[in-house]
Design a protein around this motif. Structure first.
Motif, mmCIF file in Angstrom:
data_model
loop_
_atom_site.group_PDB
_atom_site.id
_atom_site.type_symbol
_atom_site.label_atom_id
_atom_site.label_comp_id
_atom_site.label_asym_id
_atom_site.label_seq_id
_atom_site.Cartn_x
_atom_site.Cartn_y
_atom_site.Cartn_z
ATOM 1 N N ASN A 98 12.587 3.685 0.037
ATOM 2 C CA ASN A 98 13.618 4.671 0.378
ATOM 3 C C ASN A 98 13.478 5.980 -0.389
ATOM 4 O O ASN A 98 14.401 6.804 -0.386
ATOM 5 N N ALA A 99 12.343 6.193 -1.049
ATOM 6 C CA ALA A 99 12.140 7.435 -1.786
ATOM 7 C C ALA A 99 10.655 7.701 -1.954
ATOM 8 O O ALA A 99 9.833 6.772 -1.947
ATOM 9 N N VAL A 100 10.311 8.959 -2.097
ATOM 10 C CA VAL A 100 8.943 9.374 -2.390
ATOM 11 C C VAL A 100 8.746 9.328 -3.905
ATOM 12 O O VAL A 100 9.573 9.833 -4.665
ATOM 13 N N ASP A 101 7.680 8.693 -4.341
ATOM 14 C CA ASP A 101 7.363 8.652 -5.758
ATOM 15 C C ASP A 101 6.887 10.036 -6.182
ATOM 16 O O ASP A 101 5.789 10.466 -5.819
ATOM 17 N N ARG A 102 7.702 10.745 -6.945
ATOM 18 C CA ARG A 102 7.364 12.116 -7.303
ATOM 19 C C ARG A 102 6.184 12.189 -8.262
ATOM 20 O O ARG A 102 5.537 13.236 -8.381
ATOM 21 N N ALA A 103 5.881 11.112 -8.969
ATOM 22 C CA ALA A 103 4.743 11.125 -9.890
ATOM 23 C C ALA A 103 3.421 11.127 -9.135
ATOM 24 O O ALA A 103 2.440 11.728 -9.585
ATOM 25 N N THR A 104 3.386 10.441 -7.980
ATOM 26 C CA THR A 104 2.142 10.328 -7.215
ATOM 27 C C THR A 104 2.203 11.032 -5.864
ATOM 28 O O THR A 104 1.165 11.214 -5.222
ATOM 29 N N GLU B 143 4.088 12.422 9.045
ATOM 30 C CA GLU B 143 3.494 12.220 10.371
ATOM 31 C C GLU B 143 3.979 10.909 10.981
ATOM 32 O O GLU B 143 4.248 10.828 12.186
ATOM 33 N N MET B 144 4.119 9.887 10.158
ATOM 34 C CA MET B 144 4.632 8.602 10.642
ATOM 35 C C MET B 144 6.065 8.749 11.124
ATOM 36 O O MET B 144 6.438 8.216 12.176
ATOM 37 N N ARG B 145 6.893 9.476 10.388
ATOM 38 C CA ARG B 145 8.276 9.693 10.807
ATOM 39 C C ARG B 145 8.330 10.451 12.129
ATOM 40 O O ARG B 145 9.140 10.135 13.002
ATOM 41 N N ARG B 146 7.449 11.432 12.262
ATOM 42 C CA ARG B 146 7.465 12.251 13.478
ATOM 43 C C ARG B 146 7.002 11.457 14.691
ATOM 44 O O ARG B 146 7.573 11.567 15.784
ATOM 45 N N ARG B 147 5.997 10.629 14.515
ATOM 46 C CA ARG B 147 5.411 9.922 15.657
ATOM 47 C C ARG B 147 6.116 8.607 15.978
ATOM 48 O O ARG B 147 6.259 8.237 17.131
ATOM 49 N N SER B 148 6.531 7.874 14.932
ATOM 50 C CA SER B 148 7.018 6.513 15.159
ATOM 51 C C SER B 148 8.403 6.247 14.600
ATOM 52 O O SER B 148 8.978 5.192 14.874
ATOM 53 N N GLY B 149 8.952 7.150 13.810
ATOM 54 C CA GLY B 149 10.237 6.872 13.196
ATOM 55 C C GLY B 149 10.098 5.884 12.049
ATOM 56 O O GLY B 149 8.993 5.576 11.593
ATOM 57 N N LEU B 150 11.216 5.344 11.599
ATOM 58 C CA LEU B 150 11.218 4.441 10.452
ATOM 59 C C LEU B 150 11.622 3.021 10.806
ATOM 60 O O LEU B 150 11.633 2.149 9.934
ATOM 61 N N PHE C 21 0.841 -1.192 0.000
ATOM 62 C CA PHE C 21 0.000 0.000 0.000
ATOM 63 C C PHE C 21 0.877 1.243 0.000
ATOM 64 O O PHE C 21 2.084 1.171 0.263
ATOM 65 N N THR C 22 0.271 2.365 -0.324
ATOM 66 C CA THR C 22 0.991 3.636 -0.357
ATOM 67 C C THR C 22 0.297 4.630 0.559
ATOM 68 O O THR C 22 -0.919 4.555 0.773
ATOM 69 N N VAL C 23 1.070 5.554 1.096
ATOM 70 C CA VAL C 23 0.528 6.621 1.933
ATOM 71 C C VAL C 23 1.002 7.956 1.360
ATOM 72 O O VAL C 23 2.093 8.039 0.792
ATOM 73 N N PRO C 24 0.188 9.002 1.495
ATOM 74 C CA PRO C 24 0.612 10.314 0.996
ATOM 75 C C PRO C 24 1.846 10.813 1.741
ATOM 76 O O PRO C 24 2.150 10.375 2.858
ATOM 77 N N GLU C 25 2.547 11.721 1.117
ATOM 78 C CA GLU C 25 3.768 12.259 1.702
ATOM 79 C C GLU C 25 3.503 12.905 3.057
ATOM 80 O O GLU C 25 4.307 12.782 3.976
ATOM 81 N N GLN C 26 2.323 13.565 3.199
ATOM 82 C CA GLN C 26 2.002 14.199 4.484
ATOM 83 C C GLN C 26 1.851 13.150 5.586
ATOM 84 O O GLN C 26 2.341 13.336 6.707
ATOM 85 N N ALA C 27 1.145 12.039 5.264
ATOM 86 C CA ALA C 27 0.986 10.973 6.249
ATOM 87 C C ALA C 27 2.329 10.312 6.567
ATOM 88 O O ALA C 27 2.573 9.896 7.704
ATOM 89 N N PHE C 28 3.197 10.228 5.566
ATOM 90 C CA PHE C 28 4.524 9.650 5.798
ATOM 91 C C PHE C 28 5.328 10.520 6.757
ATOM 92 O O PHE C 28 6.026 10.005 7.644
#
Length: 372
Positions: free
Chosen positions: A221-227, A186-193, A177-184
């Protein structure tokens, strides 16, 4: 009108997404040698174990080649043994001057050439043994077989595409599944990687009440810039085979839990150009309270400020109210003496502005709820 008690308690932060099931491992079984298919040991859709025999290719040509190479190698080894003996004798004769230096060098060169021939023969023999073994095709992984493309009597080509069949490992499976960059972020801020987060899966078709959980195992390891999204994968044990490769599911990625969160039904919040507010029942009157709206949580919404929990918030009929309007309550009192709460925290309320006028209501408000 209806009211509901404002809740205060733990509220999970869940990122929702659409996902698709894929096998944990998938292998296209191919033959490493060419020959006639003489046996198919499994049926389409069978469960197979790693190392189980799947197909048999006619081994007779490969066995004959192996025998030929063994004979050739035995001959070359005997010739090498004789040449090495000659080299030793010529070395002794050369000391006494019975043979020339040139003759001695020639015997050593012949022995070296024969040694290389024997080494090449041994390599060819090992390859022939391997080819003979590869006439028996075994399952490289455990899993479920798909469609078989060839039948007994067919000519199999080495490493032909498509292969003989595909095996998918179904225990466990992966949820992609994929998550939007904003949600990603938030995930980094709250839970790390690096934290093994819990993932809840709900099939889009079938029993949507069944609880299926997995564990986040992969973050791209990268954000899909197309989506503008980030790819994630979760591993699910799938012990009961309820999930199938290619199936679409709804995914909930639980990041953290906000303790003592204030939540109200989303329909209780009225949004205007000047901000958001709710109506609460206080001393028999509707009291308008400005609130700061946080994140949504299903049918609820988290409030960052404005309420403390336990209030009776009006969730229906706010369009007929204004601040300070009398509210006539009906129904049973809620536990703790709060009026207006009925079954499940709901109660009935009838209210209006003093004198029966509602001309002071905020006409710019977004109407939430329907008047009874």
């Amino acid at each position: 009108m209806s009211t509901m008690t404002v809740k205060k308690g733990p509220l999970p932060f869940i990122v929702s997404a659409n996902g698709q099931i894929e096998p944990n491992r998938t292998v296209a079984v191919q033959s490493l040698v060419s020959g006639m298919l003489t046996r198919v040991a499994i049926a389409e859709g069978d469960e197979v174990s790693q190392g189980q025999v799947l197909f048999q290719i006619d081994p007779r040509p490969f066995r004959a080649e192996l025998d030929r190479l063994q004979s050739t190698l035995a001959r070359d080894q005997a010739t090498l043994l004789r040449a090495r003996g000659d080299s030793v004798r010529f070395a002794g004769l050369a000391k006494d001057g019975y043979v020339t230096r040139q003759q001695l060098d020639q015997t050593f060169a012949e022995a070296s050439a024969l040694a290389a021939t024997v080494a090449a023969g041994q390599a060819s023999l090992e390859r022939a043994r391997l080819d003979l073994e590869n006439t028996t095709i075994k399952a490289p992984i455990s899993g479920r077989t798909g469609q078989i493309t060839l039948r007994v009597g067919s000519l199999v080509r080495a490493q032909a595409d498509p292969g003989l069949l595909i095996i998918n490992e179904l225990q466990p499976v992966l949820v992609r599944f994929t998550v939007p960059e904003q949600a990603f972020e938030e995930m980094r801020r709250r839970s790390g990687l690096d934290k093994a987060l819990s993932v809840n899966i709900v099939p889009n078709v079938g029993d949507s009440t069944k609880k299926i959980t997995g564990t986040l195992t992969f973050i791209d390891n990268a954000v899909d810039r197309a989506t503008g999204t980030v790819l994630l994968k979760a591993r699910v044990p799938n012990a009961d085979r309820s999930l199938w490769p290619g199936q679409f599911v709804s995914v909930g990625l639980e990041l953290t839990v906000d303790q003592d969160a204030i939540t109200v039904p989303s329909e209780a919040v009225v949004t205007t150009t000047n901000g958001a507010f709710v109506y609460v029942v206080e001393d028999g009157k509707a009291k308008r309270i400005a609130v700061k709206v946080g994140r949504p949580a299903g049918t609820l919404v988290k409030l960052d400020s404005g309420l403390v929990g336990g209030e009776q918030v009006i969730i229906e009929g706010q369009n007929r109210l204004q601040d300070g309007a009398k509210v006539e309550l009906r129904g049973a009192l809620s536990k703790g003496g709060s009026p207006g709460a009925g079954r499940g925290g709901r109660g009935g309320a009838k209210g209006g502005a003093k004198g029966g006028s509602n001309s002071g209501a905020d006409t710019s408000a977004t109407k939430r709820g329907a008047a009874q």
